[in-house]
Design a protein around this motif. Structure first.
Motif, mmCIF file in Angstrom:
data_model
loop_
_atom_site.group_PDB
_atom_site.id
_atom_site.type_symbol
_atom_site.label_atom_id
_atom_site.label_comp_id
_atom_site.label_asym_id
_atom_site.label_seq_id
_atom_site.Cartn_x
_atom_site.Cartn_y
_atom_site.Cartn_z
ATOM 1 N N ARG A 24 53.552 36.281 24.681
ATOM 2 C CA ARG A 24 52.759 37.150 25.555
ATOM 3 C C ARG A 24 52.102 36.329 26.659
ATOM 4 N NH1 ARG A 24 52.808 41.890 26.205
ATOM 5 N NH2 ARG A 24 50.581 42.052 26.435
ATOM 6 N N PRO A 25 51.791 36.947 27.789
ATOM 7 C CA PRO A 25 51.082 36.224 28.849
ATOM 8 C C PRO A 25 49.743 35.653 28.384
ATOM 9 C CG PRO A 25 51.973 38.263 29.724
ATOM 10 C CD PRO A 25 52.202 38.287 28.235
ATOM 11 N N GLU A 26 49.088 36.337 27.439
ATOM 12 C CA GLU A 26 47.818 35.824 26.922
ATOM 13 C C GLU A 26 48.005 34.482 26.225
ATOM 14 O OE1 GLU A 26 48.972 38.872 26.084
ATOM 15 O OE2 GLU A 26 47.462 40.356 26.634
ATOM 16 N N ALA A 27 49.117 34.329 25.499
ATOM 17 C CA ALA A 27 49.392 33.067 24.815
ATOM 18 C C ALA A 27 49.645 31.953 25.820
ATOM 19 C CB ALA A 27 50.589 33.222 23.885
ATOM 20 N N PHE A 28 50.350 32.278 26.900
ATOM 21 C CA PHE A 28 50.598 31.289 27.950
ATOM 22 C C PHE A 28 49.284 30.857 28.597
ATOM 23 C CE2 PHE A 28 51.732 30.611 32.540
ATOM 24 C CZ PHE A 28 52.228 29.338 32.360
ATOM 25 N N ILE A 29 48.405 31.795 28.870
ATOM 26 C CA ILE A 29 47.111 31.468 29.465
ATOM 27 C C ILE A 29 46.263 30.646 28.493
ATOM 28 C CG2 ILE A 29 44.937 32.487 30.263
ATOM 29 C CD1 ILE A 29 46.666 34.652 31.610
#
Length: 169
Positions: free
Chosen positions: A134-139
């Protein structure tokens, strides 16, 4: 010989250097498969904007980049190009491996042409697991990398010392 390379950096100067490097990461994007869509959502989407974290996602060349993000399936044919781009980046340089395919080959690990993780080619600082992550994990991976940058000694990084990789999650 400079202060940083000699290892005699005063603590206030070390803090200032780390703080400035933490909030000025120029990112080289290496999107190879479906994980690149999630990386693109984190970079340019209105909901997840990494520029607020100080990550500039559009360098002109690897010679301007501090951070390379490998997202997707790395094939054996692509491995020399990734290594060449990594070697063109100036020190200190950081690597984020995003997705199961970049981390360990993913569902294609048994294929004859898939590299079993980008860490066989270049040293990885942060692993972001998931298929696709997910984008949250990347951030979160970027934030963890920034915390590492803030706590590192510039002289050790200058000499090429590596640390254990961070796994998000």
């Amino acid at each position: 010989m400079g202060l940083v390379s000699s290892g005699k950096t005063p603590k206030p100067l070390q803090h200032l250097l780390n703080y400035s490097r933490k909030y000025s990461l120029w990112m080289l994007q290496w999107g190879l498969a479906c994980c690149a869509i999630e990386m693109g959502a984190a970079l340019a989407g209105p909901r997840y904007d990494v520029m607020r974290l100080g990550v500039i996602p559009f360098p002109a060349s690897p010679r301007q980049a501090d951070l390379i993000v490998i997202s997707g399936t790395v094939t054996d044919k692509m491995a020399p190009a990734i290594k060449r781009l990594y070697e063109q980046m100036p020190d200190p340089k950081y690597v984020i491996s995003m997705g199961s395919c970049a981390n360990c080959g993913g569902p294609y690990w048994d294929s004859y042409s898939v590299t079993k993780g980008v860490d066989q080619i270049i040293p990885v600082d942060v692993y972001v697991p998931g298929c696709p992550p997910r984008p949250e994990a990347f951030i979160q991976g970027i934030v963890l990398l920034q915390q590492r940058i803030m706590s590192e000694d510039p002289a050790e990084r200058w000499r090429g010392a590596t640390r254990e990789p961070i796994v998000v999650g």
